[in-house]
Design a protein around this motif. Structure first.
Motif, PDB file in Angstrom:
ATOM      1  N   GLN A  95      43.499  38.027  24.970  1.00 29.29           N
ATOM      2  CA  GLN A  95      43.964  39.550  25.065  1.00 29.29           C
ATOM      3  C   GLN A  95      42.998  40.238  25.893  1.00 29.29           C
ATOM      4  OE1 GLN A  95      43.470  37.673  22.073  1.00 29.29           O
ATOM      5  NE2 GLN A  95      45.643  37.187  22.146  1.00 29.29           N
ATOM      6  N   ASN A  96      41.744  40.246  26.164  1.00 26.26           N
ATOM      7  CA  ASN A  96      41.029  41.032  27.030  1.00 26.26           C
ATOM      8  C   ASN A  96      40.471  40.598  28.254  1.00 26.26           C
ATOM      9  OD1 ASN A  96      39.251  39.468  26.323  1.00 26.26           O
ATOM     10  ND2 ASN A  96      37.844  40.918  24.991  1.00 26.26           N
ATOM     11  N   ALA A  97      41.150  39.319  28.487  1.00 22.49           N
ATOM     12  CA  ALA A  97      40.482  38.594  29.939  1.00 22.49           C
ATOM     13  C   ALA A  97      40.592  39.353  31.122  1.00 22.49           C
ATOM     14  CB  ALA A  97      41.435  37.415  29.949  1.00 22.49           C
ATOM     15  N   GLY A  98      41.761  40.556  31.294  1.00 26.05           N
ATOM     16  CA  GLY A  98      41.917  41.046  32.376  1.00 26.05           C
ATOM     17  C   GLY A  98      40.836  41.878  32.646  1.00 26.05           C
ATOM     18  N   GLN A  99      39.950  42.385  31.630  1.00 28.25           N
ATOM     19  CA  GLN A  99      38.881  43.375  31.887  1.00 28.25           C
ATOM     20  C   GLN A  99      37.651  42.485  32.763  1.00 28.25           C
ATOM     21  OE1 GLN A  99      37.518  45.252  28.254  1.00 28.25           O
ATOM     22  NE2 GLN A  99      39.330  44.982  27.359  1.00 28.25           N
ATOM     23  N   TYR A 100      37.779  41.109  32.537  1.00 26.64           N
ATOM     24  CA  TYR A 100      36.352  40.481  33.237  1.00 26.64           C
ATOM     25  C   TYR A 100      36.960  39.351  34.200  1.00 26.64           C
ATOM     26  CZ  TYR A 100      34.869  42.324  28.516  1.00 26.64           C
ATOM     27  OH  TYR A 100      34.567  42.747  27.631  1.00 26.64           O
ATOM     28  N   GLN A 101      38.241  39.766  34.711  1.00 26.48           N
ATOM     29  CA  GLN A 101      38.624  38.564  35.675  1.00 26.48           C
ATOM     30  C   GLN A 101      37.816  38.378  37.026  1.00 26.48           C
ATOM     31  OE1 GLN A 101      42.643  39.285  36.716  1.00 26.48           O
ATOM     32  NE2 GLN A 101      42.155  41.280  37.855  1.00 26.48           N
ATOM     33  N   ASP A 102      37.137  39.244  37.280  1.00 23.33           N
ATOM     34  CA  ASP A 102      36.352  39.287  38.506  1.00 23.33           C
ATOM     35  C   ASP A 102      35.143  38.519  38.217  1.00 23.33           C
ATOM     36  OD1 ASP A 102      35.189  41.364  36.804  1.00 23.33           O
ATOM     37  OD2 ASP A 102      34.110  42.127  38.532  1.00 23.33           O
ATOM     38  N   LYS A 103      34.764  38.168  36.960  1.00 20.65           N
ATOM     39  CA  LYS A 103      33.610  37.562  36.733  1.00 20.65           C
ATOM     40  C   LYS A 103      34.024  36.020  35.821  1.00 20.65           C
ATOM     41  CE  LYS A 103      29.971  40.912  36.427  1.00 20.65           C
ATOM     42  NZ  LYS A 103      31.010  41.912  37.266  1.00 20.65           N
ATOM     43  N   LEU A 104      35.276  35.739  36.107  1.00 24.77           N
ATOM     44  CA  LEU A 104      35.869  34.456  35.458  1.00 24.77           C
ATOM     45  C   LEU A 104      36.398  33.418  36.680  1.00 24.77           C
ATOM     46  CD1 LEU A 104      37.924  35.714  32.709  1.00 24.77           C
ATOM     47  CD2 LEU A 104      35.626  34.611  32.399  1.00 24.77           C
ATOM     48  N   SER A 105      36.540  32.191  36.725  1.00 29.84           N
ATOM     49  CA  SER A 105      36.975  31.311  37.718  1.00 29.84           C
ATOM     50  C   SER A 105      38.244  31.268  37.350  1.00 29.84           C
ATOM     51  CB  SER A 105      36.224  29.889  37.412  1.00 29.84           C
ATOM     52  OG  SER A 105      36.530  29.185  36.057  1.00 29.84           O
ATOM     53  N   PRO A 106      39.042  30.667  38.312  1.00 31.24           N
ATOM     54  CA  PRO A 106      40.572  30.476  37.969  1.00 31.24           C
ATOM     55  C   PRO A 106      40.702  29.595  36.938  1.00 31.24           C
ATOM     56  CG  PRO A 106      40.116  30.490  40.515  1.00 31.24           C
ATOM     57  CD  PRO A 106      38.790  30.643  39.895  1.00 31.24           C
ATOM     58  N   GLY A 107      40.007  28.570  36.717  1.00 31.88           N
ATOM     59  CA  GLY A 107      40.147  27.731  35.646  1.00 31.88           C
ATOM     60  C   GLY A 107      40.030  28.156  34.401  1.00 31.88           C
ATOM     61  N   GLN A 108      38.978  29.288  34.314  1.00 29.14           N
ATOM     62  CA  GLN A 108      38.855  29.958  32.966  1.00 29.14           C
ATOM     63  C   GLN A 108      39.948  30.846  32.716  1.00 29.14           C
ATOM     64  OE1 GLN A 108      34.898  31.374  34.102  1.00 29.14           O
ATOM     65  NE2 GLN A 108      33.983  30.326  32.249  1.00 29.14           N
ATOM     66  N   GLN A 109      40.348  31.380  33.676  1.00 29.16           N
ATOM     67  CA  GLN A 109      41.659  32.500  33.618  1.00 29.16           C
ATOM     68  C   GLN A 109      42.706  31.529  33.205  1.00 29.16           C
ATOM     69  OE1 GLN A 109      42.015  35.440  36.488  1.00 29.16           O
ATOM     70  NE2 GLN A 109      40.023  34.638  37.269  1.00 29.16           N
ATOM     71  N   ALA A 110      42.908  30.381  33.694  1.00 31.56           N
ATOM     72  CA  ALA A 110      44.368  29.501  33.220  1.00 31.56           C
ATOM     73  C   ALA A 110      43.999  28.976  31.743  1.00 31.56           C
ATOM     74  CB  ALA A 110      44.095  28.381  34.162  1.00 31.56           C
ATOM     75  N   MET A 111      42.769  28.608  31.456  1.00 35.02           N
ATOM     76  CA  MET A 111      42.434  28.240  30.123  1.00 35.02           C
ATOM     77  C   MET A 111      42.719  29.297  29.117  1.00 35.02           C
ATOM     78  SD  MET A 111      41.463  25.028  29.806  1.00 35.02           S
ATOM     79  CE  MET A 111      40.549  24.900  28.316  1.00 35.02           C
ATOM     80  N   LEU A 112      42.482  30.484  29.462  1.00 35.87           N
ATOM     81  CA  LEU A 112      42.515  31.594  28.484  1.00 35.87           C
ATOM     82  C   LEU A 112      43.950  31.697  28.445  1.00 35.87           C
ATOM     83  CD1 LEU A 112      39.881  34.161  29.836  1.00 35.87           C
ATOM     84  CD2 LEU A 112      40.065  33.132  27.436  1.00 35.87           C
ATOM     85  N   LYS A 113      44.978  31.409  29.216  1.00 34.87           N
ATOM     86  CA  LYS A 113      46.458  31.844  29.330  1.00 34.87           C
ATOM     87  C   LYS A 113      46.994  30.731  28.368  1.00 34.87           C
ATOM     88  CE  LYS A 113      46.945  34.379  33.436  1.00 34.87           C
ATOM     89  NZ  LYS A 113      47.511  34.277  34.849  1.00 34.87           N
ATOM     90  N   ARG A 114      46.723  29.347  28.832  1.00 33.62           N
ATOM     91  CA  ARG A 114      47.021  28.395  28.015  1.00 33.62           C
ATOM     92  C   ARG A 114      46.798  28.009  26.509  1.00 33.62           C
ATOM     93  NH1 ARG A 114      48.782  23.289  27.128  1.00 33.62           N
ATOM     94  NH2 ARG A 114      49.776  22.063  28.592  1.00 33.62           N
ATOM     95  N   TYR A 115      45.453  28.575  26.136  1.00 34.51           N
ATOM     96  CA  TYR A 115      45.173  28.497  24.775  1.00 34.51           C
ATOM     97  C   TYR A 115      44.762  29.176  24.175  1.00 34.51           C
ATOM     98  CZ  TYR A 115      45.038  23.404  26.440  1.00 34.51           C
ATOM     99  OH  TYR A 115      45.234  22.221  26.791  1.00 34.51           O
ATOM    100  N   PRO A 116      45.450  30.137  23.220  1.00 34.97           N
ATOM    101  CA  PRO A 116      45.179  31.350  22.536  1.00 34.97           C
ATOM    102  C   PRO A 116      43.691  31.100  21.920  1.00 34.97           C
ATOM    103  CG  PRO A 116      47.245  30.983  22.211  1.00 34.97           C
ATOM    104  CD  PRO A 116      46.894  29.842  22.955  1.00 34.97           C
ATOM    105  N   THR A 117      43.516  29.947  21.521  1.00 32.05           N
ATOM    106  CA  THR A 117      42.319  29.998  20.678  1.00 32.05           C
ATOM    107  C   THR A 117      41.130  29.427  21.718  1.00 32.05           C
ATOM    108  OG1 THR A 117      43.152  27.257  20.689  1.00 32.05           O
ATOM    109  CG2 THR A 117      43.528  28.671  18.855  1.00 32.05           C
TER     110      THR A 117
END
Length: 454
Positions: free
Chosen positions: A89-111
């Protein structure tokens, strides 16, 4: 992704050296930065501008806690709470400090969640390793087009890396205690979370811990590695043996497998590059182990620069003996209740498959912790440019022996929804043993049969 690269010097370095492999060591004047503006292994000594990454002050002292009889260290940060938790839900606030893989994991798994804690630059190494790294800075060189080393001692040949290959070699040769023996567990859960644990006894010895090693004639072996499966019964007794070479193009990695059912030893050239790794159910190829291992010759490596990114760090909680494997292994991903992430500076290194070469990953992106040279996050892309697999290496600084240790490492398949995690030892009773010496005869094909007897 907003790929924020840090510092003008890092950006200039990336632009100048992206496609150029400088084969020479740095000058003595450059090397003087080590121990002053840079740590002895090349990290920036200072913290960042807002203080969210502190200055390096030597890492955790050796007496930072206690050691149990099973080899578990007490957690010096046990009383800390997350500063915040990154969710889908809040990943967009931190995307400049996340890897593409982390962003993809957040999208794929709500948990899936990333609990972010205060940052501690806790990695430390023995003084002898610091000295070797400082000497390497002016002596170590890439040879064979960057696929081998010369003038290298102990660990970390390029504390001031000039290109992507040098940064990658720092990971490959990073300090891991010189030698180690451990029992650990691997799981490859189904989408439901059900898994059958695979138990391993693992041992490796770097060449300068081999009793019959001759520094005057060091040869081409970097380290020896042996892995025995002890359970489940259908795999028990199988052994993998590897002689890891410094120059795998000139002299490829030598590997053997002892099959307990057949009672025979055979060469195993498939244990390299994208060959299937034994007992992994197809979820990991050979060079995925240890986040990345082996010959770098099939890729063009680019040093992009430095980033501040949330990476797994100080993972004492994940390694705790109070946890069962079923507490950790959950559907889709590791249980975020037990993970810890911190903001750290990392080197970003990208590998693009060379024309005419073959590998299931057409592109790989590594995020390498500046304080340990451990790959902390790794993203793997298929031939269509689709992000396929994302890996996380949960570093635990073993402060009593001054080893920044890769404990649990997880490789997530974003397409089929499965993952593999290895390096867990929460329920094991045998402590990890470091610093022993071995004879090279312990790592011969002839010794495999005895090691694999059920």
């Amino acid at each position: 992704m907003n790929n924020k690269i840090l510092s003008a010097c890092s950006l200039a370095l990336a632009c100048t050296l992206a496609n150029h492999a400088a084969l020479a060591a740095v000058s003595p004047d450059q090397a003087k930065q080590l121990g002053s503006s840079l740590t002895p292994i090349g990290a920036e000594m200072n913290g960042n501008a807002d203080g969210s990454i502190p200055a390096w002050t030597g890492g955790l002292p050796k007496n930072s806690g206690t050691l149990s009889s099973e080899g578990f260290l007490s957690n010096p940060f046990a009383n800390e709470q997350p500063l915040f938790t990154i969710t889908s839900q809040n990943a967009g606030q931190y995307q400049d400090k996340l890897s593409p893989g982390q962003q993809a994991m957040l999208k794929r798994y709500p948990t899936y969640q990333i609990p972010v804690y205060p940052s501690h630059r806790s990695a430390s190494l023995p003084d002898a390793v610091y000295k070797a790294a400082q000497e390497n800075a002016t002596k170590a060189k890439l040879v064979e087009g960057g696929n081998g080393l010369e003038g290298f001692s102990t660990a970390i040949p390029f504390p001031i890396p000039q290109n992507g290959l040098e940064a990658l070699w720092n990971h490959i040769t990073r300090y891991r205690g010189g030698s180690a023996k451990r029992t650990h567990v691997q799981a490859t859960p189904l989408a439901s979370g059900k898994f059958v644990p695979v138990y391993f006894k693992q041992q490796f010895t770097f060449r300068d811990r081999i009793k019959d090693f001759n520094p005057a004639s060091p040869g081409n072996v970097l380290f020896y590695y042996k892995q025995l499966v002890t359970a489940p019964a259908r795999q028990a007794g199988d052994v993998v043996l590897v002689h890891e070479t410094l120059n795998q193009v000139k002299e490829p990695r030598m590997a053997w497998i002892y099959n307990a059912g057949q009672r025979r030893v055979r060469r195993a050239p498939q244990i390299s590059y994208d060959g299937p790794y034994p007992a992994s159910e197809g979820q990991r190829v050979a060079d995925n182990l240890d986040m990345y291992n082996g010959a770098p010759d099939r890729y063009d490596w680019k040093l992009v620069g430095k980033r501040e990114i949330y990476i797994p760090y100080n993972s004492f909680k994940l390694d705790s003996p109070t946890l069962k494997y079923t507490d950790i292994v959950q559907p889709g991903h590791l249980n975020p209740a037990h993970t810890r992430y911190e903001l750290h500076r990392v080197w970003q290194v990208e590998g693009t498959l060379k024309q005419g070469e073959r590998h299931i990953y057409a592109k790989r992106v590594f995020f390498i912790d500046e304080d340990s040279w451990q790959i902390s996050l790794a993203d793997h892309y298929d031939s269509r440019g689709t992000l396929w697999r994302a890996a996380e290496g949960h570093l635990t600084p073993l402060y009593d022996v001054q080893v920044p240790w890769l404990g649990a490492e997880a490789l997530y398949d974003l397409i089929n929804g499965r993952y593999i995690v290895s390096g867990m030892r929460n329920e094991e009773k045998d402590p990890v043993e470091f610093g022993f010496s071995s004879l090279s005869s312990e790592y011969t094909p002839a010794a495999l049969r005895n090691a694999g007897i059920r």
